[in-house]
Design a protein around this motif. Structure first.
Motif, short mmCIF file in Angstrom:
data_model
loop_
_atom_site.label_atom_id
_atom_site.label_comp_id
_atom_site.label_asym_id
_atom_site.label_seq_id
_atom_site.Cartn_x
_atom_site.Cartn_y
_atom_site.Cartn_z
N GLY A 39 0.86 -1.18 0.00
CA GLY A 39 0.00 0.00 0.00
C GLY A 39 0.89 1.22 0.00
N LEU A 40 0.30 2.40 -0.14
CA LEU A 40 1.05 3.65 -0.10
C LEU A 40 0.33 4.66 0.78
CD1 LEU A 40 1.98 4.10 -3.89
CD2 LEU A 40 3.45 3.23 -2.07
N PHE A 41 1.09 5.34 1.62
CA PHE A 41 0.55 6.43 2.44
C PHE A 41 1.05 7.73 1.81
CE2 PHE A 41 0.00 7.97 7.15
CZ PHE A 41 -0.79 9.01 6.70
N ALA A 42 0.16 8.38 1.07
CA ALA A 42 0.50 9.62 0.38
C ALA A 42 0.11 10.82 1.23
CB ALA A 42 -0.23 9.67 -0.96
N ASN A 43 0.69 11.98 0.89
CA ASN A 43 0.34 13.24 1.55
C ASN A 43 0.44 13.14 3.07
OD1 ASN A 43 -0.48 15.96 1.08
ND2 ASN A 43 -2.49 15.49 1.87
N CYS A 44 1.56 12.61 3.53
CA CYS A 44 1.81 12.43 4.96
C CYS A 44 2.92 13.38 5.40
CB CYS A 44 2.18 10.98 5.24
SG CYS A 44 3.62 10.41 4.32
N LEU A 45 3.42 13.21 6.61
CA LEU A 45 4.48 14.09 7.11
C LEU A 45 5.72 14.01 6.24
CD1 LEU A 45 5.00 16.11 9.41
CD2 LEU A 45 5.98 14.22 10.73
N SER A 46 6.09 12.81 5.82
CA SER A 46 7.25 12.63 4.96
C SER A 46 7.04 13.26 3.59
CB SER A 46 7.57 11.14 4.79
OG SER A 46 8.02 10.58 6.00
N SER A 47 5.79 13.47 3.21
CA SER A 47 5.47 14.08 1.92
C SER A 47 5.50 15.60 1.95
CB SER A 47 4.08 13.63 1.46
OG SER A 47 3.88 12.25 1.58
N GLU A 48 5.89 16.20 3.09
CA GLU A 48 5.88 17.65 3.28
C GLU A 48 4.45 18.21 3.26
OE1 GLU A 48 8.77 18.68 3.99
OE2 GLU A 48 10.14 17.33 2.97
N MET A 49 3.52 17.45 3.83
CA MET A 49 2.11 17.82 3.69
C MET A 49 1.79 19.21 4.23
SD MET A 49 0.33 15.38 6.58
CE MET A 49 0.70 15.55 8.34
N TYR A 50 2.47 19.64 5.28
CA TYR A 50 2.17 20.95 5.85
C TYR A 50 2.72 22.11 5.00
CZ TYR A 50 0.55 18.76 10.19
OH TYR A 50 -0.15 18.03 11.12
N HIS A 51 3.50 21.79 3.99
CA HIS A 51 4.04 22.82 3.11
C HIS A 51 3.58 22.65 1.67
CE1 HIS A 51 6.60 25.15 5.82
NE2 HIS A 51 6.70 24.01 6.49
N LEU A 52 2.48 21.95 1.50
CA LEU A 52 1.82 21.87 0.20
C LEU A 52 0.52 22.64 0.26
CD1 LEU A 52 2.25 18.05 -0.60
CD2 LEU A 52 3.62 19.94 -1.50
N SER A 53 0.17 23.28 -0.82
CA SER A 53 -1.15 23.91 -0.90
C SER A 53 -2.20 22.81 -1.06
CB SER A 53 -1.22 24.86 -2.09
OG SER A 53 -1.16 24.13 -3.31
N GLN A 54 -3.45 23.15 -0.82
CA GLN A 54 -4.50 22.16 -1.02
C GLN A 54 -4.54 21.69 -2.47
OE1 GLN A 54 -8.31 23.38 0.54
NE2 GLN A 54 -7.62 23.19 2.66
N GLU A 55 -4.28 22.61 -3.40
CA GLU A 55 -4.26 22.23 -4.81
C GLU A 55 -3.14 21.23 -5.09
OE1 GLU A 55 -6.49 25.79 -4.18
OE2 GLU A 55 -4.40 25.35 -3.64
N GLU A 56 -1.96 21.45 -4.49
CA GLU A 56 -0.85 20.52 -4.67
C GLU A 56 -1.15 19.16 -4.04
OE1 GLU A 56 3.22 23.15 -4.82
OE2 GLU A 56 2.13 23.08 -2.91
N MET A 57 -1.77 19.19 -2.87
CA MET A 57 -2.14 17.92 -2.23
C MET A 57 -3.06 17.10 -3.13
SD MET A 57 -3.04 19.06 1.66
CE MET A 57 -2.14 20.33 2.50
N LEU A 58 -4.12 17.73 -3.59
CA LEU A 58 -5.11 17.01 -4.39
C LEU A 58 -4.53 16.56 -5.72
CD1 LEU A 58 -8.18 19.33 -3.69
CD2 LEU A 58 -7.82 17.03 -2.78
N ALA A 59 -3.72 17.40 -6.34
CA ALA A 59 -3.13 17.04 -7.62
C ALA A 59 -2.14 15.88 -7.48
CB ALA A 59 -2.43 18.25 -8.24
N SER A 60 -1.30 15.94 -6.44
CA SER A 60 -0.30 14.88 -6.26
C SER A 60 -0.95 13.56 -5.87
CB SER A 60 0.74 15.29 -5.22
OG SER A 60 0.16 15.54 -3.96
#
Length: 277
Positions: A39-60
């Protein structure tokens, strides 16, 4: 023997100028899957989630779901500092990317000073505001760590809405209690982040491992998931390797900050939290 899975916490690669590098991200997805990730855990702490915009989160996350194409489940964080109503609205947006579960950060539903009663009430409010969307929980150490009690986790799992939990309690007895409290749920999985007791955690019937060490040695963690119950010196050696090198891996994580990190201050923040990831 129950099959265990490794679910990596995904990194986010960036181009110069901090745009997400989707070419490298596609290669990273294949790297995890070829290593045997379940499985994959995307948009997590290792993904720099707090420094992505909502648009970047959804797109990635949409990109990851598309490229994975059903080969393994994908989960992604969907709650960030905001009102409960806005968090619920973003959970719905994140679910529309096609993820199997939207992950809730436990420390964003109540302040550190708030009681467990306040926290539990807000969790139940979020469930009410998010229809029948499948959710999971992540005891993220930033902004602070809030550990779910085993009793409350058991209650949540029995609602049929909760199918995922990433445990960062660093306490094998806490893991055992949570597994026991949710043992009758068919569609629930607890993944442990703490490699010091990885073998004991899987023997206690956790679903597997979700740890930063998987961004160094994914094949070795997959091997441990497949062989944790073997009575062999090799299993002991692998467990000992991860336990003895815990601080080394945390001290150098992420491995190449100038490539993977969007914000140098955030790297420092992660290092400060490294002992409790």
């Amino acid at each position: 023997m129950t099959t265990k899975k490794f679910v990596p916490v995904m990194l986010t690669p960036f181009q110069d100028g901090n745009a997400i590098d989707y070419n490298i991200l596609e290669g990273l997805i294949e790297f995890y899957l070829e290593a045997g990730a379940g499985g994959l855990f995307a948009n997590c702490l290792s993904s720099e989630m707090y420094h992505l915009s909502q648009e970047e989160m959804l797109a990635s996350v949409s990109f990851i779901v598309q490229k994975v194409n059903g080969r393994v489940p994908v989960v992604a964080t969907g709650t960030f500092p905001d009102t409960l109503e806005n968090q619920a609205a973003f959970v719905k947006e994140m679910y529309r990317t096609g993820v199997d579960s939207v992950i809730v950060i436990t420390s964003l539903l109540a302040e550190e000073k708030d009681s467990e009663d306040v926290f539990e009430a807000r969790v139940n409010q979020l469930l009410a505001l998010t229809d029948d969307i499948p959710l999971g929980f992540y005891e993220c150490p930033v902004p602070y760590k809030r550990i779910l009690s085993s009793d409350f986790l058991g209650e949540l799992v029995r609602t049929g809405r909760i199918n995922y939990h990433k445990d960062t309690s660093l306490n094998i007895n806490s893991v055992r209690a949570k597994v026991a409290a949710s043992k009758d749920a068919e569609d629930f999985a607890l993944y442990d982040a703490y490699m010091v007791h990885a073998v004991d955690s899987m023997k206690a019937d956790s679903a597997g491992l979700s740890c930063i060490q998987g961004n160094y040695f994914p094949e070795l963690i997959v091997w441990l998931c497949n062989h944790y119950n073997d009575d062999s010196i090799e299993v002991d050696k692998v467990q000992q390797f991860f336990a003895q090198n815990m601080s080394v891996m945390h001290d150098t994580y992420p491995p190449v900050p100038n490539i993977y990190s969007k914000n140098e201050d955030w790297v420092s923040l992660k290092f400060a939290a490294m002992a409790v990831k």
